[in-house]
Scaffold this active site. Structure first.
Site, PDB file in Angstrom:
ATOM      1  N   HIS A  59      -3.709  -4.524   7.821  1.00  0.00           N
ATOM      2  CA  HIS A  59      -3.807  -3.348   8.681  1.00  0.00           C
ATOM      3  C   HIS A  59      -2.907  -3.502   9.898  1.00  0.00           C
ATOM      4  CE1 HIS A  59      -5.188   0.348  10.482  1.00  0.00           C
ATOM      5  NE2 HIS A  59      -5.791   0.605   9.346  1.00  0.00           N
ATOM      6  N   GLY A  60      -1.903  -2.632   9.956  1.00  0.00           N
ATOM      7  CA  GLY A  60      -1.025  -2.567  11.124  1.00  0.00           C
ATOM      8  C   GLY A  60       0.089  -3.601  11.144  1.00  0.00           C
ATOM      9  N   HIS A 102      -5.628   3.695  -1.634  1.00  0.00           N
ATOM     10  CA  HIS A 102      -6.948   4.063  -1.094  1.00  0.00           C
ATOM     11  C   HIS A 102      -7.242   5.512  -1.483  1.00  0.00           C
ATOM     12  CE1 HIS A 102      -9.563   4.367   2.842  1.00  0.00           C
ATOM     13  NE2 HIS A 102     -10.253   4.653   1.751  1.00  0.00           N
ATOM     14  N   GLY A 122       1.131  -1.439   4.352  1.00  0.00           N
ATOM     15  CA  GLY A 122       1.525  -0.117   3.882  1.00  0.00           C
ATOM     16  C   GLY A 122       2.350   0.680   4.853  1.00  0.00           C
ATOM     17  N   HIS A 123       1.708   1.200   5.878  1.00  0.00           N
ATOM     18  CA  HIS A 123       2.310   2.228   6.724  1.00  0.00           C
ATOM     19  C   HIS A 123       3.677   1.826   7.267  1.00  0.00           C
ATOM     20  CE1 HIS A 123       2.647   4.765  10.421  1.00  0.00           C
ATOM     21  NE2 HIS A 123       2.267   5.672   9.549  1.00  0.00           N
ATOM     22  N   GLU A 162     -11.197  -9.215   3.147  1.00  0.00           N
ATOM     23  CA  GLU A 162      -9.913  -8.880   3.770  1.00  0.00           C
ATOM     24  C   GLU A 162     -10.167  -8.747   5.270  1.00  0.00           C
ATOM     25  OE1 GLU A 162      -7.261  -6.234   1.813  1.00  0.00           O
ATOM     26  OE2 GLU A 162      -6.362  -5.562   3.693  1.00  0.00           O
ATOM     27  N   ASP A 166      -0.118   4.488  -0.056  1.00  0.00           N
ATOM     28  CA  ASP A 166      -0.829   5.710   0.355  1.00  0.00           C
ATOM     29  C   ASP A 166       0.086   6.715   1.051  1.00  0.00           C
ATOM     30  OD1 ASP A 166      -3.135   4.461  -0.477  1.00  0.00           O
ATOM     31  OD2 ASP A 166      -3.931   4.131   1.539  1.00  0.00           O
ATOM     32  N   HIS A 167       0.968   6.191   1.912  1.00  0.00           N
ATOM     33  CA  HIS A 167       1.697   7.131   2.773  1.00  0.00           C
ATOM     34  C   HIS A 167       2.918   7.751   2.101  1.00  0.00           C
ATOM     35  CE1 HIS A 167      -1.274   6.680   5.719  1.00  0.00           C
ATOM     36  NE2 HIS A 167      -1.149   5.371   5.690  1.00  0.00           N
ATOM     37  N   ASN A 201       0.858  -1.195   0.000  1.00  0.00           N
ATOM     38  CA  ASN A 201       0.000   0.000   0.000  1.00  0.00           C
ATOM     39  C   ASN A 201       0.896   1.248   0.000  1.00  0.00           C
ATOM     40  OD1 ASN A 201      -1.438   2.249   1.056  1.00  0.00           O
ATOM     41  ND2 ASN A 201      -3.057   0.892   1.747  1.00  0.00           N
ATOM     42  N   ARG A 204      -9.313   8.211  -0.717  1.00  0.00           N
ATOM     43  CA  ARG A 204     -10.294   8.597   0.309  1.00  0.00           C
ATOM     44  C   ARG A 204     -11.149   9.742  -0.203  1.00  0.00           C
ATOM     45  NH1 ARG A 204      -8.847   6.517   5.722  1.00  0.00           N
ATOM     46  NH2 ARG A 204     -10.572   7.773   6.437  1.00  0.00           N
ATOM     47  N   ARG A 246      -6.922  12.860   1.203  1.00  0.00           N
ATOM     48  CA  ARG A 246      -5.828  13.278   2.095  1.00  0.00           C
ATOM     49  C   ARG A 246      -4.474  12.705   1.666  1.00  0.00           C
ATOM     50  NH1 ARG A 246      -7.414  10.031   7.566  1.00  0.00           N
ATOM     51  NH2 ARG A 246      -9.349  11.167   7.242  1.00  0.00           N
ATOM     52  N   GLU A 304      -8.705   0.673  -3.171  1.00  0.00           N
ATOM     53  CA  GLU A 304      -9.497   0.743  -1.926  1.00  0.00           C
ATOM     54  C   GLU A 304     -10.392   1.957  -1.959  1.00  0.00           C
ATOM     55  OE1 GLU A 304      -7.857   0.843   1.992  1.00  0.00           O
ATOM     56  OE2 GLU A 304      -6.426  -0.696   1.404  1.00  0.00           O
ATOM     57  N   THR A 344      -7.105   6.520  10.360  1.00  0.00           N
ATOM     58  CA  THR A 344      -6.962   5.434   9.396  1.00  0.00           C
ATOM     59  C   THR A 344      -8.236   4.601   9.474  1.00  0.00           C
ATOM     60  OG1 THR A 344      -5.569   3.549   8.750  1.00  0.00           O
ATOM     61  CG2 THR A 344      -5.752   3.987  11.105  1.00  0.00           C
ATOM     62  N   THR A 345      -8.325   3.561   8.654  1.00  0.00           N
ATOM     63  CA  THR A 345      -9.539   2.745   8.631  1.00  0.00           C
ATOM     64  C   THR A 345      -9.641   1.988   9.954  1.00  0.00           C
ATOM     65  OG1 THR A 345      -9.058   2.488   6.287  1.00  0.00           O
ATOM     66  CG2 THR A 345     -10.819   1.131   7.190  1.00  0.00           C
TER      67      THR A 345
END
Ligand code: PXP
Length: 247
Positions: free
Chosen positions: A197-198, A46, A219-220, A154, A12-13, A10, A48, A52, A73, A103-104
């Site tokens: 996630h995470g 994603h 991702g992050h 997911e 995104d960041h 991911n 959004r 953002r 996403e 975040t989600t």
């Protein structure tokens, strides 16, 4: 030996960092291409509602540039559905979205409004997108996901990762047990199972080891770790940890 597990990266960041200064770099598309080179099986982005991080032009550019599948996403809104139908990405992952969240934060409430979700998914599936729903490992949500026509679920690993980070290992292990049961349950329903996630180097192994989980989306942590060890090395290390966990 369990089957090979895919890694979706991911990006995104990278866009978060770009947008902090309002300029053109770092470019998320460049990051996506590097991730592919490092062994990512797909790229997740994603878009959004508030734009953002990822923006519409990033999705256009990713669709043009990627050689691996894009997992797009998005929230279940008419605007996002129209964008997805225009691009027809390989996969569409529907996530809950609230403006005030960082975040989600939770999984989708699929069970509550099944007819609406089924109507939302149908044109995306008809357009050839693999539709995935981001849900908690809860039997009612998984059964509803199957009923509304999703091909994939997911599983939200955020709670497991938070308990791990907080050192609350009893709660973490209970959540891992829920994820283990949820993954097997979803697989038995005929759904393809992904998770994310995470996830980090430190917590990925028990999730990667779940036999039913065919793909992780991360991702992050990977983008953050890229600052220290470089993106290629971070992705390669994550892949290795996933492989080791499954062998
Ligand atoms: N999967 C889904 C559905 C997500 O919404 C996110 C976060 O955007 C991720 C995976 C990746 O989470 P993280 O950035 O914490 O690795």
């Amino acid at each position: 030996m369990k089957t090979e597990q895919r890694l979706g990266v991911n990006i995104d960041h990278v866009a978060t960092l770009r947008n902090a200064r309002g300029g053109a770099y770092p470019d998320p598309v460049r990051a996506a291409l590097l991730a592919e080179k490092a062994g990512a099986d797909g790229i997740t982005a994603h878009l959004r509602e508030d734009r953002r991080h990822i923006r519409d032009a990033d999705i256009d550019a990713l669709m043009d540039a990627l050689t691996t599948p894009l997992n797009f996403e998005m929230a279940a809104t008419a605007e996002m559905q129209a964008i997805a139908l225009r691009h027809k990405p390989h996969a569409v992952c529907i996530v809950p979205e609230r403006r005030e969240e960082r975040t989600t934060e939770g999984g989708l409430e699929v069970a509550k409004d099944q007819n609406k979700m089924a109507d939302f998914i149908a044109p995306l599936a008809d357009a050839g997108c693999r539709v995935s729903l981001f849900v908690a490992p809860d039997e009612a949500q998984l059964e509803a996901s199957k009923r509304v026509g999703a091909a994939v679920v997911e599983l939200h690993t955020g709670a497991y990762c938070d308990f791990h980070a907080d050192g609350d290992f009893d709660a973490r292990d209970a959540e891992l047990e829920r994820l283990t049961r949820g993954a097997a349950f979803a697989h038995d329903l005929g759904l393809e199972v992904h998770a994310g996630h995470g996830l980090t180097f430190d917590n990925v192994a028990p999730i990667a080891a779940l036999p039913a989980v065919k793909e992780l989306n991360i991702g992050h942590f990977l983008i953050g770790e890229s600052v220290f060890m470089g993106m290629e090395a971070a992705i390669k290390e994550m892949r290795q940890l996933m492989k080791d966990a499954r062998s």
